[in-house]
Design an enzyme around this catalytic site. Structure first.
Site, PDB file in Angstrom:
ATOM      1  N   ILE A  17       5.984   2.453  -4.360  1.00 26.74           N
ATOM      2  CA  ILE A  17       5.184   1.593  -3.469  1.00 26.74           C
ATOM      3  C   ILE A  17       5.378   1.972  -1.997  1.00 26.74           C
ATOM      4  CG2 ILE A  17       5.060  -0.341  -5.085  1.00 26.74           C
ATOM      5  CD1 ILE A  17       7.324  -1.685  -3.439  1.00 26.74           C
ATOM      6  N   SER A  18       5.914   3.153  -1.744  1.00 27.32           N
ATOM      7  CA  SER A  18       6.155   3.579  -0.366  1.00 27.32           C
ATOM      8  C   SER A  18       4.945   4.269   0.242  1.00 27.32           C
ATOM      9  CB  SER A  18       7.345   4.547  -0.323  1.00 27.32           C
ATOM     10  OG  SER A  18       7.366   5.270   0.890  1.00 27.32           O
ATOM     11  N   PRO A  19       4.487   3.818   1.414  1.00 26.84           N
ATOM     12  CA  PRO A  19       3.366   4.512   2.049  1.00 26.84           C
ATOM     13  C   PRO A  19       3.731   5.943   2.436  1.00 26.84           C
ATOM     14  CG  PRO A  19       4.341   2.939   3.584  1.00 26.84           C
ATOM     15  CD  PRO A  19       4.963   2.692   2.247  1.00 26.84           C
TER      16      PRO A  19
END
Length: 199
Positions: A11-13
């Site tokens: 879920i890391s940009p």
């Protein structure tokens, strides 16, 4: 042959912005990669950081500016406030672990597709159908999403312990077999230079 441990969060940009570049850099230098997904929110707590929603308002505001700006620089579509963030990162992480163990597809592509689903596709990467679609598109059996959950959970927990022991505090984080550490998608050029023996 050089090796890279790639600590990532589904879920890391910034793992989204890293895209397929880690795999391309590794291939360029004949290096191998172990993809090590972990719980980024848990990692923050273990290493003195705060989840985005608990940071000072000025930090929260600048984070959104930087996500939008980085998308423009890299020419990658991005929604700075995706519909499904935060979401449970574990199911997609287990799928990456299972795919890496099974082989036969492209793990780097799978990571890119999962993070892209969250940050550009407005999809919930905790959803089974989203995970299976990403698995299939990356050359893996989609049923991997249903198998190896216990092994995936164990590896996921071990990745966290490995990360903390190795000095990892964010994602993406790259550690080479000679101990060099690189944090952030904007350090991939430095990783490239290091593997070339120029840094």
């Amino acid at each position: 042959m050089a090796h890279i441990d790639y600590y990532l969060a589904t879920i890391s940009p910034n793992c989204y912005f890293a895209g397929r570049r880690p795999g391309e850099i590794a291939a360029k230098h004949g290096a191998t990669i172990t993809y090590k997904p972990l719980d980024i929110m848990g990692l923050f707590g273990r290493t003195g950081g705060l989840p985005p929603g608990q940071r000072h308002p000025s930090r929260q505001e600048y984070r959104l500016i930087e996500i939008e700006r980085t998308g423009r620089v890299l020419d990658m579509p991005v929604n700075v406030k995706p519909a499904h963030f935060p979401t449970n990162p574990a199911p997609a992480s287990y799928a990456i672990i299972a795919a890496q163990s099974a082989g036969g597809g492209d793990v780097g592509d799978l990571v890119a597709r999962i993070t892209e689903a969250c940050w550009a596709g407005e999809k919930d990467v905790a959803d089974d159908s989203v995970i299976k679609s990403c698995l299939e598109a990356s050359g893996f059996d989609p049923s991997l999403a249903d198998s190896g959950l216990l092994a995936g959970a164990q590896a996921y927990e071990q990745n966290m312990e490995d990360a903390v022991a190795a000095g990892v505090f964010g994602a993406p984080f790259f550690i080479t077999d000679d101990g060099a550490r690189f944090w952030g998608q904007d350090r991939l050029d430095q990783l490239d230079l290091h593997l070339a023996g120029k840094l």
